[in-house]
Design a protein around this motif. Structure first.
Motif: not given
Lengths: 160, 500
Positions: B113-117, B250-255, B261-264, B300-306
């Motif tokens: 999802w992140a790649s797509f968005l 997962t789409f909901k998690t990303v959104i 998302l926008i910053r990255s 971060f580094g432990t398996g965080h979605d962000e």
């Protein structure tokens, strides 16, 4: 060590280009002829390559570590071990390209894929069969695709 | 801009072009996920296949490979903890721990999802910015063009590779390769040393395949010898893996965290637009920034979605950014877009600020192909994941020989000349040693493609007006030159700081 050799080769290359840049005939009265730009690039490249060589030589002298720390024989043995496969693959690629003109694209490609597959991987009987099947399929697939779809004429070799 | 898109839609919405994009995406994903095989390699080898196609179709295929490739690295990064491409290094930081914690499906879906968005956001940046920049660039004279190329090359050198000196040497080496053959203004043959093959110059495609495919394959066999046991173990690990993808969840998690998302994606797009900097830098910086601004820094580094979202949207959004200078100025931002430009040139289309005006259907086609490829990537990844995971099994002893033959065929297709293959062999060896001693390859390629343009503009400038000071008195030109000098000074300063 490698950087120094690359640097020296680049210095030679830029010297060749630089000194061959002078003898193009001037077609019109433009200030920059065909030789000027290559001359500029070659001069810059030569200059930077000299800096690189000097820099690396100083580093080499500073470390004072003898290159052949564990004796000459061992040094070359290690170099050979590290590069053996690359060297063999490079040689077979070279042979493949040369042979293509003689025995044609199809046969040389099949031989090359099997040979280099064996160089890289295991030499078990099962794998040789697998490599042979793959090499024939891939080669024929490519041959027919390029000859029929893209109209490429591959060398048939002079023997056939 | 809208007419460009409309034109693009009519160009791209043909069944055969759509199929070609889909194949490109799948090939790209596969190339991206196999460690040691790069997206650049896949694009380079796609190029010869596109010779027989219409220009739009060929470009569309290559865009597909590019978009797919950027997202393919995710798979090995998440499941094995080794990035399939350098662009997925930061993905391993959080996606791999997440997969190890028993959520491989979540790690993959988040990444997809992140790649797509990220791609979609960079698409909108691309279509709104590129035409503006091209409009400005129409005012450029030969002075500005020459200075721009000098700036682009020095920036490339300062962001790629670890040594400024080696980078500059690589760039100049590329410029020098490009001078072999016919002089671009008066047409006489240069530096052919009476060798027939060299008379028309060293073909760009041969340099590309030699530098980016052959040399990498040599490096791959050298490395595989050292890491033989390691890779066998990993193969075992991935075979027994079971996972389920949860696209909607997962789409909901990303959104839910749009800022991240926008910053990255913005970071990715901007970095992509800088010549030389691409996905490999963007994913690290996007990850780093995400961590800096996040409320849950410790996670971060432990398996965080962000973390997964930042890295994957960061690398995929570089594609749109990378296309900005490529389309607007004819200056490729990376080796990959250099290949795209050379595909245009094979078809007799000259890249540059005039491209949008002269070839609106091509530019529109590139825009729309990028959009479509992003959607295809999304579907291909979700539907084909099980298949892609299997591909990581293909061992080097099969891949390397087959791809080497593909390289040879690719180089042969261009001119149907055997002598090109000898050149290919030599350049492959040169490329191998350059990589081995850490000379960056991207400056060489961009030097080769920009060299003739730089020379033509330099000579045209001096022909129009013999006054050399114009390079330093025309405001835009001098800005570019100052930029070039600043990028060198900045790199030197940075190197000094990191050494101290």
């Amino acid at each position: 060590m490698g950087e120094i050799i690359i640097g020296i080769l680049l210095i030679l290359l830029s010297a060749v280009i630089y000194f061959n840049s002078g003898d193009f005939q001037q077609v019109n009265d433009s200030i920059l002829g065909p030789g000027s730009y290559p001359k500029l690039v070659a001069a810059l490249l030569g200059f930077l390559a000299i800096i690189l060589v000097i820099k690396k030589m100083i580093e080499l002298i500073k470390t004072k570590k003898p290159i052949f720390e564990e004796g000459k024989k061992k040094f070359f043995l290690n170099v050979w071990k590290e590069h053996k496969i690359v060297f063999l693959i490079a040689v077979s690629l070279g042979l493949y390209i040369i042979l293509m003109n003689v025995i044609g694209f199809i046969i040389s490609s099949i031989i090359f894929i099997i040979a280099s597959g064996l160089i890289i991987g295991s030499k078990k009987k099962k794998d040789i069969v697998l490599m042979s099947v793959i090499s024939v399929t891939v080669t024929l697939g490519m041959y027919f695709f390029f000859e029929n779809v893209l109209y490429v004429r591959f060398p048939d070799g002079i023997l056939f | 801009m809208l007419d460009l898109l409309m034109l693009g839609f009519t160009e791209i919405f043909q069944i055969n072009i759509l199929i070609v994009i889909l194949i490109g995406v799948v090939v790209g994903i596969i190339a991206g996920l196999i460690p040691g095989f790069t997206v650049t390699m896949a694009i380079v080898l796609t190029l010869p296949l596109t010779f027989g196609m219409e220009p739009v179709m060929g470009i569309a295929a290559m865009i597909g490979v590019l978009v797919g490739g950027m997202s393919g690295g995710l798979i090995t990064a998440a499941l094995l903890g080794i990035p399939g491409t350098p662009s997925a290094v930061a993905t391993t930081f959080d996606a791999y721990p997440m997969a190890k914690k028993g959520q491989p499906g979540k790690a993959l879906s988040l990444g997809i999802w992140a790649s797509f968005l990220g791609s979609i956001i960079s698409f909108f940046l691309l279509i709104s910015i590129a035409p503006q920049i091209a409009g400005l660039a129409l005012e450029f004279g030969p002075w500005e063009m020459f200075s721009l190329i000098v700036a682009a090359l020095t920036i490339i050198v300062s962001v790629t590779g670890e040594s400024l000196l080696k980078g500059l040497i690589a760039g100049l080496f590329g410029l020098l390769i490009a001078t072999v053959g016919a002089d671009p203004i008066v047409g006489i043959s240069r530096f052919s040393f009476d060798i027939q093959t060299l008379r028309a110059g060293i073909p760009f495609l041969v340099v590309l395949i030699g530098m980016f495919a052959i040399s990498r394959l040599f490096n791959a066999v050298e490395k595989s010898e050292l890491e033989k046991d390691l890779s066998e173990k990993q193969e075992e690990k991935i075979k027994g893996l079971k996972f389920a993808l949860h696209p909607i969840e997962t789409f909901k998690t990303v959104i839910k965290k749009p800022v991240n998302l926008i910053r990255s994606s913005f970071i990715g797009s901007i970095i992509g637009a800088i010549p030389g900097a691409g996905g490999s830098i963007a994913n690290i910086i996007a990850y780093d920034q995400a961590k800096k601004w996040s409320k849950d820094k410790d996670k971060f580094g432990t398996g965080h979605d962000e973390g997964v979202v930042a890295s994957e949207s960061g690398n995929n959004s570089t594609v749109g950014g990378d296309l900005i200078p490529t389309i607007a100025l004819g200056i490729p931002g990376s080796a990959v877009t250099a290949v795209l430009l050379s595909a245009l040139m094979v078809h007799g289309i000259n890249p540059g600020p005039l491209l949008i005006t002269n070839e609106p259907n091509i530019v529109g086609g590139i825009f729309v192909a990028f959009l479509i490829a992003s959607f295809f990537m999304l579907f291909a990844q979700f539907l084909g994941m099980r298949f892609f995971v299997k591909v990581t099994d293909v061992p080097n002893r099969i891949l390397v020989p087959v791809i080497l033959v593909l390289c040879v065929v690719g180089a042969f297709v261009l001119n149907n000349r055997l002598s090109d293959l000898y050149l290919l062999f030599i350049i492959g060896i040169i490329g191998y040693f350059f990589t081995k001693y850490k000379f960056a390859l991207a400056p060489i390629i961009i030097g080769v493609i920009l060299g003739p343009i730089a020379e033509v503009n330099l000579r045209r400038a001096v022909m129009t007006d013999p006054d050399w000071t114009l390079f330093f008195t025309r405001p835009i030109s001098v800005t570019f030159l100052v930029l070039a000098i600043l990028s060198i000074i900045f790199t030197l300063w940075q190197n000094k700081r990191s050494n101290a």
